[in-house]
Write an enzyme that holds these catalytic residues in place. Sequence first.
Site, PDB file in Angstrom:
ATOM      1  N   SER A  93      66.900  76.425 168.680  1.00  0.00           N
ATOM      2  CA  SER A  93      65.781  76.101 169.569  1.00  0.00           C
ATOM      3  C   SER A  93      65.259  77.365 170.231  1.00  0.00           C
ATOM      4  CB  SER A  93      66.240  75.126 170.655  1.00  0.00           C
ATOM      5  OG  SER A  93      65.275  75.123 171.685  1.00  0.00           O
ATOM      6  N   HIS A 132      63.446  74.974 165.794  1.00  0.00           N
ATOM      7  CA  HIS A 132      63.140  73.862 166.709  1.00  0.00           C
ATOM      8  C   HIS A 132      62.273  74.393 167.854  1.00  0.00           C
ATOM      9  CE1 HIS A 132      64.067  69.968 168.659  1.00  0.00           C
ATOM     10  NE2 HIS A 132      64.127  70.660 169.788  1.00  0.00           N
ATOM     11  N   ASP A 162      60.325  73.524 171.311  1.00  0.00           N
ATOM     12  CA  ASP A 162      60.284  72.589 172.439  1.00  0.00           C
ATOM     13  C   ASP A 162      58.991  72.744 173.220  1.00  0.00           C
ATOM     14  OD1 ASP A 162      62.845  71.206 172.377  1.00  0.00           O
ATOM     15  OD2 ASP A 162      63.727  73.189 172.702  1.00  0.00           O
ATOM     16  N   MET A 168      56.743  71.495 176.241  1.00  0.00           N
ATOM     17  CA  MET A 168      56.902  70.780 177.523  1.00  0.00           C
ATOM     18  C   MET A 168      55.646  70.933 178.366  1.00  0.00           C
ATOM     19  SD  MET A 168      60.742  71.930 178.537  1.00  0.00           S
ATOM     20  CE  MET A 168      62.045  72.024 177.308  1.00  0.00           C
ATOM     21  N   HIS A 173      59.284  69.420 168.820  1.00  0.00           N
ATOM     22  CA  HIS A 173      59.772  68.376 169.731  1.00  0.00           C
ATOM     23  C   HIS A 173      58.834  68.315 170.932  1.00  0.00           C
ATOM     24  CE1 HIS A 173      63.355  67.279 172.655  1.00  0.00           C
ATOM     25  NE2 HIS A 173      62.445  66.327 172.595  1.00  0.00           N
ATOM     26  N   MET A 196      57.736  67.156 174.331  1.00  0.00           N
ATOM     27  CA  MET A 196      58.134  66.536 175.601  1.00  0.00           C
ATOM     28  C   MET A 196      56.895  66.514 176.491  1.00  0.00           C
ATOM     29  SD  MET A 196      61.838  68.354 175.813  1.00  0.00           S
ATOM     30  CE  MET A 196      61.360  69.499 174.515  1.00  0.00           C
ATOM     31  N   MET A 244      68.719  62.769 172.374  1.00  0.00           N
ATOM     32  CA  MET A 244      68.887  63.847 173.356  1.00  0.00           C
ATOM     33  C   MET A 244      70.269  63.707 173.984  1.00  0.00           C
ATOM     34  SD  MET A 244      66.298  65.823 173.418  1.00  0.00           S
ATOM     35  CE  MET A 244      66.890  66.849 174.758  1.00  0.00           C
ATOM     36  N   ASP A 273      70.199  66.946 169.998  1.00  0.00           N
ATOM     37  CA  ASP A 273      69.617  68.083 170.718  1.00  0.00           C
ATOM     38  C   ASP A 273      70.155  68.132 172.143  1.00  0.00           C
ATOM     39  OD1 ASP A 273      67.947  70.046 171.761  1.00  0.00           O
ATOM     40  OD2 ASP A 273      66.089  68.898 171.523  1.00  0.00           O
TER      41      ASP A 273
END
Length: 216
Positions: free
Chosen positions: A9, A34, A36, A38, A67, A69, A138, A176
């Site tokens: 990640s 990966h 992330d 956000m 991913h 979020m 998660m 994750d």
Amino acid sequence: MNKTIIAPSILSADFAHIGEEIKRMEKAGADWIHCDVMDGIFVPNITFGPKMIKDIRKLTDLVLDVHLMITEPIRYVEQFVTAGADYVTIHVEATDKVDETLDKIKKLGCKCGAVISPQTPVDALKSFISKCDLALVMSVHPGFGGQKFIESSLSKVKELRDMIDRINPNCILEIDGGITEENIGDVKRAGVEAIVAGSAIFGSADPAATIKRMRS
Ligand code: DX5
Ligand code: ZN
């Protein structure tokens, strides 16, 4: 069981040197990267948007596992697909349009995934699992790297493994949060195929050796 997919990640990478960090992971033997995303609303942290995915796409042929979020992901999934994501994964808690959003990702020619936060039961994935290419558990509260693995995630993984085997065996089961060399054996035995790890890999002095040990 198939080979373990290792997905470092980049949340734990040095964003000022992201190109070098991606190359470092390629050389270390990573399978996926990966990413992330956000928004500071769905989670109390802000990272990056589609431009980052687009720029990383130019640097590597590794699978980009995005991913999201973010709240109401349907507003942004097209931008992430266009930027070059291979998988776009959305939180079931982030929208009441989970079905529609997964359909949209697929229609755009991308693989789609659904993810549950620690407080969400596995059952929340049941009505979507048949269309998912990936299902993610998660094992920390989303928002930050370097948190401790929540032990109750193991029973959720086993329950999800069973659901996937019954309904859609092609769906990849991913985990994750808080994965280390110490607990990776337990999560593998519970039925996980794809492992996200941020601090354990980026924080390692020898990521290649860490990834190798994680695989074995
Ligand atoms: C947390 C992110 C994770 C995070 C994992 O919200 O989704 O991908 O980077 O980091 P570690 O492996 O350090 O727990
Ligand atoms: Zn993540």
